[in-house]
Scaffold this active site. Structure first.
Site, short mmCIF file in Angstrom:
data_model
loop_
_atom_site.label_atom_id
_atom_site.label_comp_id
_atom_site.label_asym_id
_atom_site.label_seq_id
_atom_site.Cartn_x
_atom_site.Cartn_y
_atom_site.Cartn_z
N HIS A 30 -8.92 1.40 -5.54
CA HIS A 30 -8.07 0.50 -4.74
C HIS A 30 -6.63 0.92 -4.95
CE1 HIS A 30 -11.36 -2.15 -3.78
NE2 HIS A 30 -11.74 -2.04 -5.04
N TYR A 84 0.79 -1.23 0.00
CA TYR A 84 0.00 0.00 0.00
C TYR A 84 0.83 1.28 0.00
CZ TYR A 84 -3.58 -3.36 1.26
OH TYR A 84 -4.42 -4.45 1.28
#
Length: 151
Positions: free
Chosen positions: A102, A25
């Site tokens: 996302h 991430y």
């Protein structure tokens, strides 16, 4: 003239950005993402309401509130992407444009992450472009709103 309001909604564990799996991430925090969204919104002449929750029912309530106050929804449903039919139903009921975001490319990850219930309600999906996907989503939402106004 009042600026269009876009809800930027974030699901579970996104409050841990920068700490949880930075190899997936990145190192940006949720505060960094919010600041990016604020800067992008200012450039696009949008107002945003940026929120995060770890509670599915709260996220659904926020989506329902959008029906009467927002012109679009940018949502990173996180883990609820793959599990929440209730979130799908709430998004469908808004009759608003929805951009699903996302940070990672869910299609390059574990097989259970490849399916998104939310995508059935989404006008568009942005994934795998890091936190910059939020900025792209706001740009796409602006384009959708302008197109709607011109029809």
């Amino acid at each position: 003239m009042e600026r269009p309001l876009i809800a930027v909604l974030n699901g579970p564990n996104l409050n841990m950005l920068g700490q949880r799996q930075p190899e997936v991430y990145g190192r940006a925090t949720l505060d960094d993402v919010e600041q990016l969204c604020q800067r992008t919104a200012e450039k696009l002449d949008l107002a945003i309401d940026f929120r995060q929750t770890n509670i599915e029912g709260e996220l659904i309530s926020w989506v329902q509130e959008c029906r009467r106050r927002a012109q679009g929804i940018v949502i990173n449903p996180a883990g609820y992407t793959h599990t929440s039919i209730a979130l799908l139903d709430a998004l469908l009921a808004t009759d608003l444009p929805v951009i699903e975001v996302h940070i990672s490319n869910i299609h390059r990850r574990e097989p259970f992450r490849h399916h998104s219930y939310v995508s059935r309600a989404a006008t568009g999906v942005i994934c795998g472009l890091g936190v910059g996907g939020y900025s792209l989503a706001l740009q796409a939402m602006t384009d959708l709103i302008v197109r709607e106004e011109n029809q």
